[in-house]
Design a protein around this motif. Sequence first.
Motif, PDB file in Angstrom:
ATOM      1  N   VAL A 377      93.682 -62.578  64.845  1.00  0.00           N
ATOM      2  CA  VAL A 377      93.469 -63.548  63.412  1.00  0.00           C
ATOM      3  C   VAL A 377      93.403 -62.370  62.486  1.00  0.00           C
ATOM      4  N   PRO A 378      94.049 -62.679  61.314  1.00  0.00           N
ATOM      5  CA  PRO A 378      93.792 -61.845  60.086  1.00  0.00           C
ATOM      6  C   PRO A 378      92.510 -61.538  59.598  1.00  0.00           C
ATOM      7  N   GLU A 379      92.103 -60.218  59.188  1.00  0.00           N
ATOM      8  CA  GLU A 379      90.857 -60.003  58.875  1.00  0.00           C
ATOM      9  C   GLU A 379      90.395 -60.722  57.582  1.00  0.00           C
ATOM     10  N   THR A 380      91.117 -61.094  56.834  1.00  0.00           N
ATOM     11  CA  THR A 380      90.680 -61.925  55.792  1.00  0.00           C
ATOM     12  C   THR A 380      90.435 -63.181  56.263  1.00  0.00           C
ATOM     13  N   PHE A 381      90.973 -63.745  57.066  1.00  0.00           N
ATOM     14  CA  PHE A 381      90.525 -65.074  57.637  1.00  0.00           C
ATOM     15  C   PHE A 381      89.219 -64.824  58.292  1.00  0.00           C
ATOM     16  N   ARG A 382      89.133 -63.744  59.118  1.00  0.00           N
ATOM     17  CA  ARG A 382      87.994 -63.692  59.899  1.00  0.00           C
ATOM     18  C   ARG A 382      86.943 -63.666  59.035  1.00  0.00           C
ATOM     19  N   ARG A 383      86.842 -62.736  58.045  1.00  0.00           N
ATOM     20  CA  ARG A 383      85.805 -62.735  57.016  1.00  0.00           C
ATOM     21  C   ARG A 383      85.375 -63.790  56.250  1.00  0.00           C
ATOM     22  N   ALA A 384      86.352 -64.792  55.917  1.00  0.00           N
ATOM     23  CA  ALA A 384      86.267 -66.012  55.236  1.00  0.00           C
ATOM     24  C   ALA A 384      85.600 -67.015  56.288  1.00  0.00           C
ATOM     25  N   ALA A 385      86.239 -67.257  57.608  1.00  0.00           N
ATOM     26  CA  ALA A 385      85.655 -68.053  58.431  1.00  0.00           C
ATOM     27  C   ALA A 385      84.044 -67.941  58.754  1.00  0.00           C
ATOM     28  N   LEU A 386      83.540 -66.443  59.186  1.00  0.00           N
ATOM     29  CA  LEU A 386      82.479 -66.117  59.360  1.00  0.00           C
ATOM     30  C   LEU A 386      81.348 -66.404  58.248  1.00  0.00           C
ATOM     31  N   ARG A 387      81.905 -66.188  57.098  1.00  0.00           N
ATOM     32  CA  ARG A 387      81.174 -66.344  56.014  1.00  0.00           C
ATOM     33  C   ARG A 387      81.119 -67.923  55.770  1.00  0.00           C
ATOM     34  N   LEU A 388      81.952 -68.611  55.642  1.00  0.00           N
ATOM     35  CA  LEU A 388      81.980 -70.314  55.773  1.00  0.00           C
ATOM     36  C   LEU A 388      81.054 -71.033  56.785  1.00  0.00           C
ATOM     37  N   LEU A 389      81.269 -70.466  58.107  1.00  0.00           N
ATOM     38  CA  LEU A 389      80.282 -70.926  59.059  1.00  0.00           C
ATOM     39  C   LEU A 389      79.013 -70.409  59.028  1.00  0.00           C
ATOM     40  N   GLY A 390      78.637 -69.391  58.358  1.00  0.00           N
ATOM     41  CA  GLY A 390      77.164 -68.688  58.368  1.00  0.00           C
ATOM     42  C   GLY A 390      76.557 -69.575  57.315  1.00  0.00           C
ATOM     43  N   ASP A 391      77.362 -69.995  56.068  1.00  0.00           N
ATOM     44  CA  ASP A 391      76.548 -70.471  54.977  1.00  0.00           C
ATOM     45  C   ASP A 391      76.344 -71.907  55.437  1.00  0.00           C
ATOM     46  N   GLY A 392      77.213 -72.637  56.121  1.00  0.00           N
ATOM     47  CA  GLY A 392      77.189 -73.925  56.505  1.00  0.00           C
ATOM     48  C   GLY A 392      75.869 -73.947  57.497  1.00  0.00           C
ATOM     49  N   ILE A 393      75.688 -73.072  58.274  1.00  0.00           N
ATOM     50  CA  ILE A 393      74.763 -73.080  59.289  1.00  0.00           C
ATOM     51  C   ILE A 393      73.408 -72.686  58.590  1.00  0.00           C
ATOM     52  N   VAL A 394      73.137 -72.131  57.738  1.00  0.00           N
ATOM     53  CA  VAL A 394      71.870 -71.783  56.877  1.00  0.00           C
ATOM     54  C   VAL A 394      71.641 -72.925  56.262  1.00  0.00           C
ATOM     55  N   ALA A 399      67.936 -77.464  55.417  1.00  0.00           N
ATOM     56  CA  ALA A 399      67.818 -79.095  55.295  1.00  0.00           C
ATOM     57  C   ALA A 399      66.905 -79.641  56.195  1.00  0.00           C
ATOM     58  N   SER A 400      66.421 -79.049  57.393  1.00  0.00           N
ATOM     59  CA  SER A 400      65.473 -79.864  58.197  1.00  0.00           C
ATOM     60  C   SER A 400      64.122 -79.326  57.785  1.00  0.00           C
ATOM     61  N   PRO A 401      63.295 -80.510  57.429  1.00  0.00           N
ATOM     62  CA  PRO A 401      61.626 -80.232  57.201  1.00  0.00           C
ATOM     63  C   PRO A 401      61.071 -79.444  58.127  1.00  0.00           C
ATOM     64  N   ALA A 402      61.512 -79.610  59.456  1.00  0.00           N
ATOM     65  CA  ALA A 402      60.928 -79.021  60.354  1.00  0.00           C
ATOM     66  C   ALA A 402      61.202 -77.648  61.039  1.00  0.00           C
ATOM     67  N   LEU A 403      62.171 -77.207  60.525  1.00  0.00           N
ATOM     68  CA  LEU A 403      62.659 -75.846  60.769  1.00  0.00           C
ATOM     69  C   LEU A 403      62.702 -75.032  59.768  1.00  0.00           C
ATOM     70  N   ARG A 404      62.424 -73.527  60.280  1.00  0.00           N
ATOM     71  CA  ARG A 404      62.337 -72.650  59.136  1.00  0.00           C
ATOM     72  C   ARG A 404      63.191 -71.327  59.552  1.00  0.00           C
ATOM     73  N   LEU A 405      64.189 -71.187  58.916  1.00  0.00           N
ATOM     74  CA  LEU A 405      65.251 -70.011  59.114  1.00  0.00           C
ATOM     75  C   LEU A 405      64.490 -68.767  59.034  1.00  0.00           C
ATOM     76  N   LEU A 406      64.593 -67.711  59.942  1.00  0.00           N
ATOM     77  CA  LEU A 406      64.045 -66.353  59.973  1.00  0.00           C
ATOM     78  C   LEU A 406      65.040 -65.557  59.003  1.00  0.00           C
ATOM     79  N   PRO A 407      64.499 -64.843  58.220  1.00  0.00           N
ATOM     80  CA  PRO A 407      65.483 -64.196  57.033  1.00  0.00           C
ATOM     81  C   PRO A 407      66.246 -63.048  58.014  1.00  0.00           C
TER      82      PRO A 407
END
Length: 531
Positions: A377-394, A399-407
Motif C-alpha cells: 500500500v502506498p505510504e501516503t495512503f497508509r498515513r491517510a487511512a490510519l489518520r482517518l480511522l483514528g480520528d473516527g474512532i476517537v 460521543a458516548s457519555p459512558a466512555l472516557r478515552l485515555l489520552p
Amino acid sequence: MSNSGSAPRLADRRSPLGPGLPLASPLRELFAPLDQLLVCGGDARLARHPATGRNAYGCSPSPTPDIPSFSSCTATTISQRGYDAAESARTALMASAILHGLVDCFDARVEAMRDELRALLGLGDSGTEVVFAASGTDAQLQALALSRALLGDDLVTVVVGADQSGSGTVHTARGFHFGERSTNDCRVTKGAPIEGLGPVRGVALRLRGADGRLRTAASIDTEVLETVESLVTRGARVMLEVMDCSKLGLQAPSDACADEIAARWPGRVQIVVDACQMRLGRRRIARSLARGDLVLITGSKFYAGPPFSGALLVPSRLAAAIQTAGPLAPGLGDYATRSDWPKRWRSLRDAFAAAPNFGQWLRWEAALEEIRAYDAVPETFRRAALRLLGDGIVRLINASPALRLLPPQPRPAEGDEFAAPTIFAFTCEPDGTPLSLAQCRAISADLRNDADAPCLIGQPVGWGGRADDEAAALRICISARHVADAWAAHPGHAHEAIAHILDDAAAVIARITTRLTPPASTVPAKDHHAL
C-alpha cells in the motif's frame, strides 16, 4: 516435570496433533488439516474450545471475515489471504520434502523466510539476524538466554512498563516457565526455573504509581537511570527491557534515556526493545538495532497475522559474538527447535532438536503475507487511512457519555506513520467511576461470544489495587489488515471501505454503551408530585 536437560529428541516429543499421529513420522503430520496445523507448535493459549472452535481470545484458525475485529493489540483471526498463503506454503513443502527430505527442505524454507522478513523490514543488508519463536513471550526467553551468553551469569533483568507488558513477562524476565505446557509440548511447572536459564533476579518498573495514576515521562526516566546505575555500580550485568509500545500505546523510557544508558555502559547493559505490538516503522527498528539492541517483534498484533508468531532481531554487532558463544541454557529445548536459529550459528543450533515446528512456520507464512499486503500500500495512503480511522474512532468513543478515552502518548518521529496512535483505550464509566477489570472482561467476553453478532476487541488492561484490577480499560485497535483491505477494495472506493470499518467500530461502541445503560424499565420514575 520438564523434559529439560538436553534438546528433546524427535521420538521423545508427542505430536501436538494427537496420539494418532506420532511425531516419528513428521511428513505424515504435514498432511493434517490446515486448521489443526495452525494451532500446533505453541502453548495452551492456542488451544481451541471444543464447542466454538476458537481459542481463549475468540480467534479461529480459519478465516471469519464477517466478524468485526479490533483486537490486534491482543490476537486476531487469520485472514483469507493469510490462510491461502499458509496452504500454498504447505503444498510447496510437501512437494519438495517428498523429493529431497523434510528436515532439510523445512530448514531451507525457514532460512529463506529470514531473508523475506529482513527485506520487508528494510534490513536486507544490515547483517541483522532473525531468531523465530512461537510467540513474543517465547522470544523473551531467547533474548534472556542470549543476554546471559553475552554478559555472563551475574545478570539482573530490569523490565520497564512491567504493568503494561505481556502476562508472561513476570516469568520470562526471571527465566521461569510461563505456563504448564511449553512450545514443544513438554509438561512444565509454571513459575519454576528453566534449566540453565533461571532463576534470574528481576526488577519491575511500572508506568503507573501506587495511586494508579500514570507517572510522568521524566520520573520514569529518572527511575530507570538510577536503577541501572545502582545495579552496575554493585557489579551486576543488566538486561534492560524497554517498552516501545505498551498495551495502552505508551513508550518508556524516552529515547534519550535509553541512548544515555547504551553509551555509558557498553558491555555491561544489554537493551532489549519490546516492540511486540509492531506499531513502529522501519526507521525506528533500524535505530534500535544500530544502538545494539535486541528487538522483540511479532507477526501478529498490528500486522494481524494469526496468533502466535514471534521473532527476535539480533543486530550485526551482537550476531558475530553469539555465533562463537558457548551453548545456551539446555532448558530452551522445551521452547525452540533447530530451525529457529540462523544457519550461521552452527554450534548453537546443534543443541536443539531438528523436528519441524509446523504451526509456528505456517503462522509466520500467513503473517509475512499480511506484512507484504500492508507494504504494498502506498505510504501516503497508509498515513491517510490510519489518520482517518483514528480520528473516527476517537469521535465515536467521545460521543458516548459512558466512555472516557485515555489520552494517547505522543509517539517518536521515527515511528513513521505510527507517530499517530493506533490503540484507543477507554474506561467504561456509567456512574463516573471506571469499571473493574472483572467487569470489563465480562463485556469483552459478551462481545466475542455473542451468538448472533460476535466481534473482537482488545483484552482489557487493569490497574489500581494490589492486583491491578480495581479499574480497567477496553481497547479498540487499528490493524494493518484494515488499511490493506481498504486499499485492495479499489483505490477509488477506499473511503467507502474506511467508512465501513468505522461503521463496525460504531456498532461495537454502541453495544458497549447499551450494556452500560440500564433498561428503561429499571430507571426509577420521577416523583411528579415533588415538582
